[in-house]
Scaffold this motif. Structure first.
Motif, PDB file in Angstrom:
ATOM      1  N   UNK A   1      -8.133  25.661   5.217  1.00  0.00           N
ATOM      2  CA  UNK A   1      -8.265  27.383   6.115  1.00  0.00           C
ATOM      3  C   UNK A   1      -7.004  27.648   6.848  1.00  0.00           C
ATOM      4  N   UNK A   2      -6.494  27.179   6.907  1.00  0.00           N
ATOM      5  CA  UNK A   2      -4.854  28.200   6.965  1.00  0.00           C
ATOM      6  C   UNK A   2      -5.010  29.775   7.169  1.00  0.00           C
ATOM      7  N   UNK A   3      -4.075  29.639   7.930  1.00  0.00           N
ATOM      8  CA  UNK A   3      -4.042  31.221   8.040  1.00  0.00           C
ATOM      9  C   UNK A   3      -3.353  31.796   6.829  1.00  0.00           C
ATOM     10  N   UNK A   4      -3.916  33.470   6.574  1.00  0.00           N
ATOM     11  CA  UNK A   4      -3.932  34.534   5.126  1.00  0.00           C
ATOM     12  C   UNK A   4      -3.062  34.460   6.115  1.00  0.00           C
ATOM     13  N   UNK A   5      -2.859  36.540   5.078  1.00  0.00           N
ATOM     14  CA  UNK A   5      -1.880  37.175   6.255  1.00  0.00           C
ATOM     15  C   UNK A   5      -2.754  37.450   6.719  1.00  0.00           C
ATOM     16  N   UNK A   6      -3.535  38.423   5.839  1.00  0.00           N
ATOM     17  CA  UNK A   6      -4.486  39.030   6.166  1.00  0.00           C
ATOM     18  C   UNK A   6      -5.228  39.302   7.390  1.00  0.00           C
ATOM     19  N   UNK A   7      -5.398  37.451   8.365  1.00  0.00           N
ATOM     20  CA  UNK A   7      -6.135  37.401   9.312  1.00  0.00           C
ATOM     21  C   UNK A   7      -5.213  37.733  10.210  1.00  0.00           C
ATOM     22  N   UNK A   8      -3.633  37.755  10.505  1.00  0.00           N
ATOM     23  CA  UNK A   8      -3.337  37.924  11.276  1.00  0.00           C
ATOM     24  C   UNK A   8      -2.479  39.428  11.161  1.00  0.00           C
ATOM     25  N   UNK A   9      -2.202  40.446  10.281  1.00  0.00           N
ATOM     26  CA  UNK A   9      -1.411  41.604  10.116  1.00  0.00           C
ATOM     27  C   UNK A   9      -2.334  42.857  11.334  1.00  0.00           C
ATOM     28  N   UNK A  10      -3.987  42.782  10.693  1.00  0.00           N
ATOM     29  CA  UNK A  10      -3.925  43.881  12.243  1.00  0.00           C
ATOM     30  C   UNK A  10      -4.304  43.259  13.454  1.00  0.00           C
ATOM     31  N   UNK A  11      -4.066  41.756  14.336  1.00  0.00           N
ATOM     32  CA  UNK A  11      -4.162  41.535  15.172  1.00  0.00           C
ATOM     33  C   UNK A  11      -3.422  41.511  15.886  1.00  0.00           C
ATOM     34  N   UNK A  12      -3.697  42.512  17.116  1.00  0.00           N
ATOM     35  CA  UNK A  12      -2.498  43.108  17.951  1.00  0.00           C
ATOM     36  C   UNK A  12      -1.328  41.709  18.695  1.00  0.00           C
ATOM     37  N   UNK A  13      -2.853  40.586  19.091  1.00  0.00           N
ATOM     38  CA  UNK A  13      -1.615  39.906  20.184  1.00  0.00           C
ATOM     39  C   UNK A  13      -1.697  38.475  19.309  1.00  0.00           C
ATOM     40  N   UNK A  14      -1.653  38.544  17.912  1.00  0.00           N
ATOM     41  CA  UNK A  14      -1.032  37.528  16.758  1.00  0.00           C
ATOM     42  C   UNK A  14       0.502  37.489  17.381  1.00  0.00           C
ATOM     43  N   UNK A  15       1.280  36.178  17.526  1.00  0.00           N
ATOM     44  CA  UNK A  15       2.512  35.916  17.019  1.00  0.00           C
ATOM     45  C   UNK A  15       3.329  36.226  15.302  1.00  0.00           C
ATOM     46  N   UNK A  16       3.945  37.394  15.550  1.00  0.00           N
ATOM     47  CA  UNK A  16       4.317  37.971  13.885  1.00  0.00           C
ATOM     48  C   UNK A  16       5.906  37.848  14.018  1.00  0.00           C
ATOM     49  N   UNK A  17       6.435  37.073  13.599  1.00  0.00           N
ATOM     50  CA  UNK A  17       8.123  37.049  13.685  1.00  0.00           C
ATOM     51  C   UNK A  17       8.378  38.062  12.226  1.00  0.00           C
ATOM     52  N   UNK A  18      10.014  38.018  12.183  1.00  0.00           N
ATOM     53  CA  UNK A  18      10.418  38.203  11.121  1.00  0.00           C
ATOM     54  C   UNK A  18      11.768  37.550  11.295  1.00  0.00           C
ATOM     55  N   UNK A  19      12.233  37.080  10.383  1.00  0.00           N
ATOM     56  CA  UNK A  19      14.248  36.728  10.915  1.00  0.00           C
ATOM     57  C   UNK A  19      14.817  36.645   9.508  1.00  0.00           C
ATOM     58  N   UNK A  20      13.878  36.461   8.145  1.00  0.00           N
ATOM     59  CA  UNK A  20      14.758  37.237   7.010  1.00  0.00           C
ATOM     60  C   UNK A  20      14.104  37.467   6.221  1.00  0.00           C
TER      61      UNK A  20
END
Length: 343
Positions: free
Chosen positions: A250-269
């Protein structure tokens, strides 16, 4: 900021040396000191939300993510800074020419045309080259490093003689041992592991909390909590390969957060080509939108999920894992894996 003691609205000069000018009492955090705005009143509000009104425990990394929610840098901001710099330099260089040659209308017109040309070229480069590049490649880190944030929060204990309300210390992790667990919960994130341990999950669910697949006790259902990241998705697949039908992810799948405005979405590389090919080979697979999102370097850490949502999803997963192959389980298996209900 608001004084946490007398509730007066304090200007910067009225709160020097971490002390309120009016009530003369000390406070712990100065909002102007860090890149994440923090003060005592905000810490208490965040602590209440993270602990679900005092019911749960949380850790400092979870507070770190909660404090940064809605305050992450937009990668396109870099393009804006570059554009403003170029336009500013063009004005700085050309304006003296126009002033010095104030009686030479030819030079003035030339300076103005050059500035307009620079602005037009800058706009076109920004719109069609730099902005798209920043959207694909611009880094989106946390606004403030964790250890710097930790050093600021330590002042709370100096002033109040205790940690922020309901906060557990993930650096001194103690996981209760369950002699005969009925389920194993794999959590590679130390902050989340400490949150679950401090919130009483092992005792309440007779669960063995472990940090890796290597420490899963034999013969019990296995639940894997993980990030929305290439590493997290591989971990879920490795668990299914190792433990088969007794695995629930039951972990995080990308489609659970991609469209969530309040989700923490980070990018380093961005992942390498080999990493992306290995993701495409996973079964069950990711959608093209999810692969694109991960391929652009995005990820969401598990510790950024509020503890109440984390516990709710975990409780559902434990029920599914221990209830046997019923209709609800069969339906869930057909839907797919790596879903995060309610996130």
């Amino acid at each position: 900021m608001i004084c946490p003691h007398c509730q007066r609205d304090l200007k910067r000069k009225e709160r020097s040396d971490y002390r309120c000018y009016y009530c003369r009492r000390q406070f712990a955090l100065e909002p102007k000191e860090g890149d994440i705005v923090m003060h005592d009143v905000r810490v208490r509000k965040l602590a209440d939300k993270l602990s679900d009104g005092g019911r749960l425990r949380y850790t400092l990394p979870q507070l770190w993510y909660a404090a940064a929610r809605g305050r992450l840098r937009d990668p396109v901001d870099t393009a804006g800074v570059i554009g403003c710099t170029v336009v500013g330099l063009s004005v700085f260089v050309q304006l003296p020419i126009a002033v010095i040659s104030s009686f030479d209308w030819g030079l003035i017109l030339s300076a103005v045309l050059i500035m307009v040309g620079v602005w037009i070229v800058t706009y076109l480069v920004l719109k069609f080259a730099l902005v798209p590049w920043c959207k694909r490649n611009g880094k989106v880190p946390m606004p403030e490093e964790l250890e710097k944030f930790r050093s600021r929060v330590r002042r709370w204990e100096v002033v109040y003689r205790e940690p922020p309300p309901r906060m557990a210390d993930e650096t001194n992790l103690v996981v209760p041992e369950i002699a005969e667990p009925r389920v194993a919960i794999v959590v590679p994130d130390r902050a989340v592991l400490a949150c679950l341990a401090a919130s009483g999950v092992p005792g309440e669910h007779e669960a063995a909390l472990v940090g890796s697949l290597a420490h899963v006790p034999p013969g019990v259902p296995v639940i894997v909590l993980h990030d929305a990241s290439p590493q997290g998705i591989r971990l879920a697949c490795e668990a299914r390969a190792a433990f088969g039908a007794r695995t629930v992810t039951p972990g995080l799948r990308p489609n659970a957060v991609m469209g969530q405005e309040k989700a923490i979405k980070l990018r380093e590389r961005r992942p390498t080509g080999a990493e992306m090919r290995s993701l495409r080979d996973l079964r069950p697979g990711l959608t093209e939108d999810e692969l694109t999102w991960l391929g652009n370097g995005w990820y969401t850490p598990l510790a950024s999920v509020p503890p109440a949502k984390l516990l709710a999803a975990l409780t559902r997963a434990i029920t599914r894992a221990t209830s046997g192959p019923g209709a609800e389980t069969a339906t869930a298996e057909r839907v797919g894996f790596l879903t995060w209900p309610g996130a």
